[in-house]
Write a protein that holds these residues in place. Sequence first.
Motif, PDB file in Angstrom:
ATOM      1  N   PRO A  92       0.789  -1.238   0.000  1.00 24.56           N
ATOM      2  CA  PRO A  92       0.000   0.000   0.000  1.00 24.56           C
ATOM      3  C   PRO A  92       0.819   1.285   0.000  1.00 24.56           C
ATOM      4  O   PRO A  92       0.389   2.296  -0.566  1.00 24.56           O
ATOM      5  CB  PRO A  92      -0.849  -0.097   1.262  1.00 24.56           C
ATOM      6  CG  PRO A  92      -0.357  -1.242   2.034  1.00 24.56           C
ATOM      7  CD  PRO A  92       0.533  -2.060   1.168  1.00 24.56           C
ATOM      8  N   GLY A  93       2.006   1.286   0.608  1.00 24.44           N
ATOM      9  CA  GLY A  93       2.779   2.516   0.725  1.00 24.44           C
ATOM     10  C   GLY A  93       3.188   3.125  -0.604  1.00 24.44           C
ATOM     11  O   GLY A  93       3.323   4.347  -0.705  1.00 24.44           O
ATOM     12  N   ILE A  94       3.374   2.314  -1.616  1.00 29.28           N
ATOM     13  CA  ILE A  94       3.802   2.853  -2.915  1.00 29.28           C
ATOM     14  C   ILE A  94       2.689   3.683  -3.542  1.00 29.28           C
ATOM     15  O   ILE A  94       2.918   4.810  -3.986  1.00 29.28           O
ATOM     16  CB  ILE A  94       4.293   1.719  -3.842  1.00 29.28           C
ATOM     17  CG1 ILE A  94       5.601   1.141  -3.296  1.00 29.28           C
ATOM     18  CG2 ILE A  94       4.483   2.224  -5.278  1.00 29.28           C
ATOM     19  CD1 ILE A  94       6.151  -0.049  -4.048  1.00 29.28           C
ATOM     20  N   GLY A  95       1.474   3.167  -3.567  1.00 25.50           N
ATOM     21  CA  GLY A  95       0.353   3.946  -4.093  1.00 25.50           C
ATOM     22  C   GLY A  95       0.092   5.195  -3.277  1.00 25.50           C
ATOM     23  O   GLY A  95      -0.192   6.275  -3.818  1.00 25.50           O
ATOM     24  N   GLU A  96       0.207   5.059  -1.958  1.00 24.95           N
ATOM     25  CA  GLU A  96       0.002   6.208  -1.076  1.00 24.95           C
ATOM     26  C   GLU A  96       1.022   7.298  -1.360  1.00 24.95           C
ATOM     27  O   GLU A  96       0.678   8.483  -1.415  1.00 24.95           O
ATOM     28  CB  GLU A  96       0.102   5.763   0.388  1.00 24.95           C
ATOM     29  CG  GLU A  96      -1.033   4.856   0.825  1.00 24.95           C
ATOM     30  CD  GLU A  96      -0.749   4.126   2.128  1.00 24.95           C
ATOM     31  OE1 GLU A  96       0.304   4.385   2.764  1.00 24.95           O
ATOM     32  OE2 GLU A  96      -1.579   3.275   2.510  1.00 24.95           O
ATOM     33  N   GLU A  97       2.278   6.909  -1.543  1.00 21.72           N
ATOM     34  CA  GLU A  97       3.331   7.891  -1.806  1.00 21.72           C
ATOM     35  C   GLU A  97       3.142   8.567  -3.163  1.00 21.72           C
ATOM     36  O   GLU A  97       3.362   9.775  -3.301  1.00 21.72           O
ATOM     37  CB  GLU A  97       4.714   7.232  -1.714  1.00 21.72           C
ATOM     38  CG  GLU A  97       5.871   8.173  -1.928  1.00 21.72           C
ATOM     39  CD  GLU A  97       6.040   9.229  -0.847  1.00 21.72           C
ATOM     40  OE1 GLU A  97       6.996  10.017  -0.966  1.00 21.72           O
ATOM     41  OE2 GLU A  97       5.239   9.301   0.114  1.00 21.72           O
ATOM     42  N   MET A  98       2.725   7.807  -4.174  1.00 15.28           N
ATOM     43  CA  MET A  98       2.486   8.420  -5.489  1.00 15.28           C
ATOM     44  C   MET A  98       1.384   9.469  -5.390  1.00 15.28           C
ATOM     45  O   MET A  98       1.501  10.554  -5.964  1.00 15.28           O
ATOM     46  CB  MET A  98       2.135   7.348  -6.526  1.00 15.28           C
ATOM     47  CG  MET A  98       3.303   6.470  -6.899  1.00 15.28           C
ATOM     48  SD  MET A  98       2.992   5.349  -8.293  1.00 15.28           S
ATOM     49  CE  MET A  98       1.678   4.315  -7.672  1.00 15.28           C
ATOM     50  N   ARG A  99       0.303   9.149  -4.676  1.00 16.78           N
ATOM     51  CA  ARG A  99      -0.790  10.116  -4.529  1.00 16.78           C
ATOM     52  C   ARG A  99      -0.361  11.322  -3.693  1.00 16.78           C
ATOM     53  O   ARG A  99      -0.698  12.462  -4.012  1.00 16.78           O
ATOM     54  CB  ARG A  99      -2.021   9.444  -3.921  1.00 16.78           C
ATOM     55  CG  ARG A  99      -2.807   8.625  -4.937  1.00 16.78           C
ATOM     56  CD  ARG A  99      -4.054   8.014  -4.344  1.00 16.78           C
ATOM     57  NE  ARG A  99      -3.748   6.883  -3.482  1.00 16.78           N
ATOM     58  CZ  ARG A  99      -3.461   5.657  -3.929  1.00 16.78           C
ATOM     59  NH1 ARG A  99      -3.436   5.406  -5.225  1.00 16.78           N
ATOM     60  NH2 ARG A  99      -3.204   4.682  -3.076  1.00 16.78           N
ATOM     61  N   ARG A 100       0.395  11.076  -2.621  1.00 16.72           N
ATOM     62  CA  ARG A 100       0.838  12.172  -1.762  1.00 16.72           C
ATOM     63  C   ARG A 100       1.702  13.158  -2.545  1.00 16.72           C
ATOM     64  O   ARG A 100       1.459  14.356  -2.525  1.00 16.72           O
ATOM     65  CB  ARG A 100       1.620  11.623  -0.568  1.00 16.72           C
ATOM     66  CG  ARG A 100       2.015  12.694   0.461  1.00 16.72           C
ATOM     67  CD  ARG A 100       2.892  12.117   1.553  1.00 16.72           C
ATOM     68  NE  ARG A 100       4.241  11.827   1.102  1.00 16.72           N
ATOM     69  CZ  ARG A 100       5.197  12.757   0.913  1.00 16.72           C
ATOM     70  NH1 ARG A 100       4.946  14.016   1.133  1.00 16.72           N
ATOM     71  NH2 ARG A 100       6.395  12.389   0.505  1.00 16.72           N
ATOM     72  N   LYS A 101       2.698  12.624  -3.242  1.00 12.51           N
ATOM     73  CA  LYS A 101       3.582  13.483  -4.021  1.00 12.51           C
ATOM     74  C   LYS A 101       2.843  14.135  -5.196  1.00 12.51           C
ATOM     75  O   LYS A 101       3.075  15.294  -5.500  1.00 12.51           O
ATOM     76  CB  LYS A 101       4.778  12.690  -4.537  1.00 12.51           C
ATOM     77  CG  LYS A 101       5.715  12.223  -3.479  1.00 12.51           C
ATOM     78  CD  LYS A 101       6.510  13.353  -2.904  1.00 12.51           C
ATOM     79  CE  LYS A 101       7.938  13.215  -3.335  1.00 12.51           C
ATOM     80  NZ  LYS A 101       8.792  14.231  -2.775  1.00 12.51           N
ATOM     81  N   GLY A 102       1.960  13.386  -5.823  1.00 15.32           N
ATOM     82  CA  GLY A 102       1.218  13.925  -6.955  1.00 15.32           C
ATOM     83  C   GLY A 102       0.318  15.078  -6.566  1.00 15.32           C
ATOM     84  O   GLY A 102       0.176  16.060  -7.303  1.00 15.32           O
ATOM     85  N   ALA A 103      -0.299  14.987  -5.395  1.00 17.66           N
ATOM     86  CA  ALA A 103      -1.218  16.030  -4.935  1.00 17.66           C
ATOM     87  C   ALA A 103      -0.511  17.350  -4.657  1.00 17.66           C
ATOM     88  O   ALA A 103      -1.144  18.406  -4.657  1.00 17.66           O
ATOM     89  CB  ALA A 103      -1.966  15.555  -3.695  1.00 17.66           C
ATOM     90  N   GLU A 104       0.808  17.297  -4.443  1.00 20.13           N
ATOM     91  CA  GLU A 104       1.565  18.530  -4.235  1.00 20.13           C
ATOM     92  C   GLU A 104       1.530  19.413  -5.480  1.00 20.13           C
ATOM     93  O   GLU A 104       1.571  20.631  -5.376  1.00 20.13           O
ATOM     94  CB  GLU A 104       3.022  18.214  -3.866  1.00 20.13           C
ATOM     95  CG  GLU A 104       3.181  17.567  -2.518  1.00 20.13           C
ATOM     96  CD  GLU A 104       4.616  17.132  -2.229  1.00 20.13           C
ATOM     97  OE1 GLU A 104       5.512  17.351  -3.089  1.00 20.13           O
ATOM     98  OE2 GLU A 104       4.841  16.563  -1.147  1.00 20.13           O
ATOM     99  N   ARG A 105       1.429  18.802  -6.643  1.00 21.67           N
ATOM    100  CA  ARG A 105       1.423  19.541  -7.918  1.00 21.67           C
ATOM    101  C   ARG A 105       0.056  19.553  -8.586  1.00 21.67           C
ATOM    102  O   ARG A 105      -0.312  20.499  -9.256  1.00 21.67           O
ATOM    103  CB  ARG A 105       2.424  18.923  -8.889  1.00 21.67           C
ATOM    104  CG  ARG A 105       3.841  19.057  -8.477  1.00 21.67           C
ATOM    105  CD  ARG A 105       4.730  18.480  -9.554  1.00 21.67           C
ATOM    106  NE  ARG A 105       6.115  18.536  -9.130  1.00 21.67           N
ATOM    107  CZ  ARG A 105       7.066  17.774  -9.602  1.00 21.67           C
ATOM    108  NH1 ARG A 105       6.782  16.904 -10.534  1.00 21.67           N
ATOM    109  NH2 ARG A 105       8.292  17.891  -9.166  1.00 21.67           N
ATOM    110  N   THR A 106      -0.664  18.436  -8.430  1.00 24.98           N
ATOM    111  CA  THR A 106      -1.938  18.265  -9.122  1.00 24.98           C
ATOM    112  C   THR A 106      -2.963  17.731  -8.124  1.00 24.98           C
ATOM    113  O   THR A 106      -2.935  16.545  -7.785  1.00 24.98           O
ATOM    114  CB  THR A 106      -1.776  17.254 -10.287  1.00 24.98           C
ATOM    115  OG1 THR A 106      -0.662  17.647 -11.091  1.00 24.98           O
ATOM    116  CG2 THR A 106      -3.030  17.178 -11.136  1.00 24.98           C
ATOM    117  N   PRO A 107      -3.865  18.585  -7.633  1.00 25.85           N
ATOM    118  CA  PRO A 107      -4.821  18.147  -6.603  1.00 25.85           C
ATOM    119  C   PRO A 107      -5.652  16.920  -6.992  1.00 25.85           C
ATOM    120  O   PRO A 107      -5.987  16.115  -6.133  1.00 25.85           O
ATOM    121  CB  PRO A 107      -5.713  19.369  -6.393  1.00 25.85           C
ATOM    122  CG  PRO A 107      -4.853  20.528  -6.794  1.00 25.85           C
ATOM    123  CD  PRO A 107      -3.986  20.013  -7.917  1.00 25.85           C
ATOM    124  N   THR A 108      -5.938  16.754  -8.271  1.00 23.15           N
ATOM    125  CA  THR A 108      -6.745  15.603  -8.694  1.00 23.15           C
ATOM    126  C   THR A 108      -5.977  14.287  -8.659  1.00 23.15           C
ATOM    127  O   THR A 108      -6.557  13.227  -8.889  1.00 23.15           O
ATOM    128  CB  THR A 108      -7.324  15.819 -10.106  1.00 23.15           C
ATOM    129  OG1 THR A 108      -6.234  16.103 -11.005  1.00 23.15           O
ATOM    130  CG2 THR A 108      -8.330  16.963 -10.129  1.00 23.15           C
TER     131      THR A 108
END
Length: 158
Positions: A92-108
């Motif tokens: 689970p941590g890999i998907g969580e990290e991708m979303r966390r980092k992605g939301a820094e630039r792209t809220p969606t």
Amino acid sequence: MRVAVLTISDTVSRGEREDISGPAVVAVCRGLGWEVILVLCVSDDPANIREQLRELADSARVDVILTTGGTGIGPRDNTPESTEAVADRIVPGIGEEMRRKGAERTPTAVLSRGMAAVRSKTLIVNLPGSPKGASESLDAVAHLLPHAVHVLNGARHD
């Protein structure tokens, strides 16, 4: 590290649209010095996705399968469920990290359902379908993947 890149898209697999996400992922992999063994395009059909993931993971030809596409909330976005169906374990941590980092630039980015899982000794990571989202998501977790592969092959965490 040996990598397969699997673009999951109905329109790309039918030749109606050019695959730009797969090549973006390949470029990131090569930039990191990873060996891209195979690049495939398949439809969003769940049975087809499962078959390709099983075949690639069970072949022992690759250490990591990177999928791009099918991680959203649309009716044909089947990649996470197909990945989970063939998985021995979820990471689970890999998907969580991708979303966390992605939301820094792209809220969606939080709408992405991309996940990671292990089948046998192969790590499967679902990346978004846009070239930008796929590249940024891979960048967010790329430093973790070589260690994950070593551990899958028996190395200790220390």
